[in-house]
Design an enzyme around this catalytic site. Structure first.
Site, short mmCIF file in Angstrom:
data_model
loop_
_atom_site.label_atom_id
_atom_site.label_comp_id
_atom_site.label_asym_id
_atom_site.label_seq_id
_atom_site.Cartn_x
_atom_site.Cartn_y
_atom_site.Cartn_z
N ASN A 121 35.96 38.95 48.65
CA ASN A 121 36.59 40.13 48.07
C ASN A 121 36.36 40.09 46.57
OD1 ASN A 121 38.15 41.52 50.36
ND2 ASN A 121 38.62 39.33 50.61
N GLU A 122 35.31 40.78 46.16
CA GLU A 122 34.90 40.74 44.77
C GLU A 122 35.80 41.65 43.92
OE1 GLU A 122 32.98 38.59 43.80
OE2 GLU A 122 31.20 38.32 45.03
N PRO A 123 35.71 41.54 42.59
CA PRO A 123 36.50 42.41 41.72
C PRO A 123 36.37 43.88 42.15
CG PRO A 123 35.37 40.77 40.41
CD PRO A 123 34.91 40.58 41.82
#
Ligand code: F6R
Length: 633
Positions: free
Chosen positions: A169-171
């Site tokens: 879950n990236e920025p």
């Protein structure tokens, strides 16, 4: 879970609660931390088995949980921990990637855990990176359904990426996100180069469970080890909850624990500036010389003043009353901090040839071998250019001052040579009638290593290090990396022991640049540590001192600097020439900020000098700093 150390964490977090929004426990070593986490998992599995129920584990991959898996395998082997009642759901998998690829998380899990325990394969769930693009959405829905049908996750294990990702879950990931296909952040892809060997080969996407999926777990344990995680850990623990750092969402979970080693905890307020949290004594800390220097250099930078100009007022208004009352007035503290820093500076890193009983050695070098001249010096360089980047000026000085300077390049560095550079060399070779084509992976690797050796010879000529004093160790852990994850073998340690015994150095320099996200520096230092452990009782070693350098990925913080070597403009220019010889590294290949390493190293040495100047010490063209490596004898 009612483990006592969890309660320790909660109570110790009380005094830091103004700063820390998540319970944190810091262990001395990742292995100890991992053993505690494995014990908690084992307790859960046994508790559930006693109730005839399944334990549902959410699992992570990457370097962080490896020790946990090793310990779980040991518990199974030696203490009969059964995985019969365990169901697992992994967080993520690269996309596209088939399960049989060496970098796949399927392979990782088999190799590190599943091959070693008695889990029922039908209860293992890992997102499939090989499904057709059109089927991904329904596949992800089904993954969520399977988790729900298993009764939800009891315990979710997490690592944290340098972007602040949990799972992948990236920025930008929303709190309500569920299992889905996600585009990987550039920083994450750069960090993955160590497994895929070049940026082009790192997949651009991954299937990951979502933030909501993770937050629904009944218990979450996030682990982070190493200096390269320190900044993001501090943001995750102390920052506002935001999609920019997805790990901050964990602050809203009521049964989450963060487990750190001291390196990963280094940027937490309670460690970096403990006086802001409360009186030091109440935290079991003391106003040591090092703590005083930490406070003084911090305050000078915070107020933008030279150290000797700091006033009582400055100390008072920055939560340093305790230090002030201990010393009576600001000037006393200033002097102590100033002298500590000043005493680290010397232009004679190997000591002075003219030192006598009445003309002493420079302060940082007053050890047992101080009077030996010339010294045998052994500089360890993880990749072939690390030493010129980070301590090229010091190397030039040591050679100019007629010490016997040896350089040991620990790994070949072949993986960091772009294909187009190899092509250029092959074209050149063909022009001269040569036949090598480098089309086979193994020969390409050899040729790339040869390119790096040639560059190292060239740089060494600039620094006036004799060719016979270059040692290419080609440590096997690096050469075997493409076949799986990097593991230290006895051969790595033995090769290092041999070079130490051959040279019997009076001074060792090694890379302490542990923020390197590829892990090569950390592994090289670990190998050297193990090698030193084997020779530390040999008589010659009693005279040996060791320094750790940095520079390519970060600088020593001022309170950890023990030796500072100033550089003249001419030395800076020569260092630059030496760096330029490592031509294959002049692409923006590995740098997350796209700047060349050489430029970054030069800027960093200049910035150190500017900092010394601003603090009211001398104004040099550049400075290289070192930390004393206290070796057990
Ligand atoms: C892996 C995962 C990632 C990693 C993170 C840290 O399944 O989900 O979030 O936990 O990238 O990786 P390491 O442990 O290699 O530093």
């Amino acid at each position: 879970m009612k483990t006592s150390w969890y309660h320790d964490a909660l109570s110790s977090s009380l005094e830091t609660s103004k700063w820390e929004h998540l319970p944190v426990v810091i262990f001395d070593h990742p292995k100890v931390a991992a053993a505690r986490v494995a014990a908690e998992i084992a307790e859960l599995i046994r508790e559930r088995a006693a109730q005839n129920r399944m334990a549902v584990l959410g699992l992570a991959t990457g370097s962080t949980p490896i020790f946990v898996y090793q310990e779980l395998a040991r518990l199974h082997r030696e203490e009969g921990l059964s995985f019969r009642n365990v169901t697992t759901f992994n967080l993520d998998e690269y996309y596209p990637l088939t399960a049989d690829q060496p970098q796949s998380y399927h392979r990782f899990m088999q190799e590190h855990l599943f091959d070693h325990v008695n889990i029922d394969p039908s209860r293992i769930h890992i997102p499939d990176g090989s499904i057709a693009r059109a089927d991904v959405a329904s596949y992800c829905d089904n993954y969520e359904r399977q988790i729900a049908e298993a009764g939800g996750i009891d315990l979710q294990l997490l690592g944290i990426g340098r972007t602040g990702h949990i799972g992948f879950n990236e920025p930008g990931s929303a709190r309500r996100s569920v299992t889905r296909l996600i585009h990987l952040d550039r920083v994450t892809r750069l960090d993955a180069i160590k497994d895929f060997s070049s940026e082009d080969r790192v997949p651009r996407a991954a299937i990951t469970t979502g933030v909501r999926t993770i937050l629904q777990a009944r218990r979450i344990v996030l682990m982070a080890f190493g200096e390269h995680k320190a900044d993001i850990v501090a943001r995750a623990v102390e920052g506002e909850v935001s999609a920019e750092v997805p790990a901050t969402y964990l602050q809203d979970h009521d049964n989450c624990l963060m487990i750190l080693d001291p390196a990963a905890a280094a940027q937490l307020t309670r460690i970096r500036t403990p006086w802001l949290v409360g009186p030091l004594a109440e935290m079991g800390l003391a106003w040591s010389d090092a703590m005083l220097r930490r406070a003084v250099t911090w305050l000078a930078q915070k107020t933008g003043k030279a150290i000797l100009k700091l006033t009582d007022e400055d100390y008072n208004s920055h939560s340093l009353q305790e230090l002030l009352s201990l010393h009576g007035n600001a000037y006393e503290i200033n002097l102590q901090g100033f002298r500590q820093l000043q005493n680290t500076i010397t232009g004679w890193p190997g000591g002075k040839p003219t030192a006598t009983a009445t003309v002493p050695q420079p302060r940082p070098l007053r050890n047992s071998s101080a009077s030996v001249y010339p010294k045998r010096i052994l500089i360890f360089s993880p990749l072939p250019d690390d030493h010129v980047l980070s301590m090229g000026g010091t190397l030039i000085r040591l050679a100019e001052q007629k010490h016997e300077v040896h350089v040991a390049c620990q790994v070949s560095g072949s993986d960091a040579v772009p294909d187009e550079v190899l092509q250029r060399y092959l074209d050149f070779h063909r022009q001269l009638g040569g036949a090598a084509d480098g089309s086979e992976a193994s020969s390409a690797k050899k040729l790339k290593a040869a390119i790096r050796r040639a560059e190292t010879h060239s740089a060494s000529r600039v620094c006036r290090v004799e060719a016979g004093r270059l040692h290419f160790l080609d440590l096997p852990f690096y050469e075997r990396a493409a076949a799986g994850y990097r593991k230290i073998s006895p051969e790595d340690v033995e090769t290092t022991v041999q070079v130490l015994r051959e040279i019997r150095p009076h001074q060792i320099y090694a890379a302490g640049d542990l923020a390197d996200p590829h892990g090569t520096h950390r592994i090289c230092l670990e190998i050297l540590t193990q090698a030193i452990e084997k020779i530390r009782h040999e008589p010659w070693f009693a005279e040996c001192e060791a320094w750790l350098y940095r520079g390519a990925w970060g600088e020593w913080p001022l309170h950890e600097v023990d030796l500072t070597v100033p550089l003249s403009p001419a030395e800076v220019a020569r260092k630059r020439r030496a760096i330029f010889q490592h031509e294959s590294q002049k692409s923006p290949f590995l740098g997350a900020d796209n700047s060349e390493f050489g430029r970054r190293a030069e800027d960093s040495a200049r910035a150190t000098s500017r900092l010394f100047d601003r603090l009211g010490l001398a104004d040099y063209e550049a400075m290289e700093t070192f930390h004393r490596w206290e070796l057990a004898r």
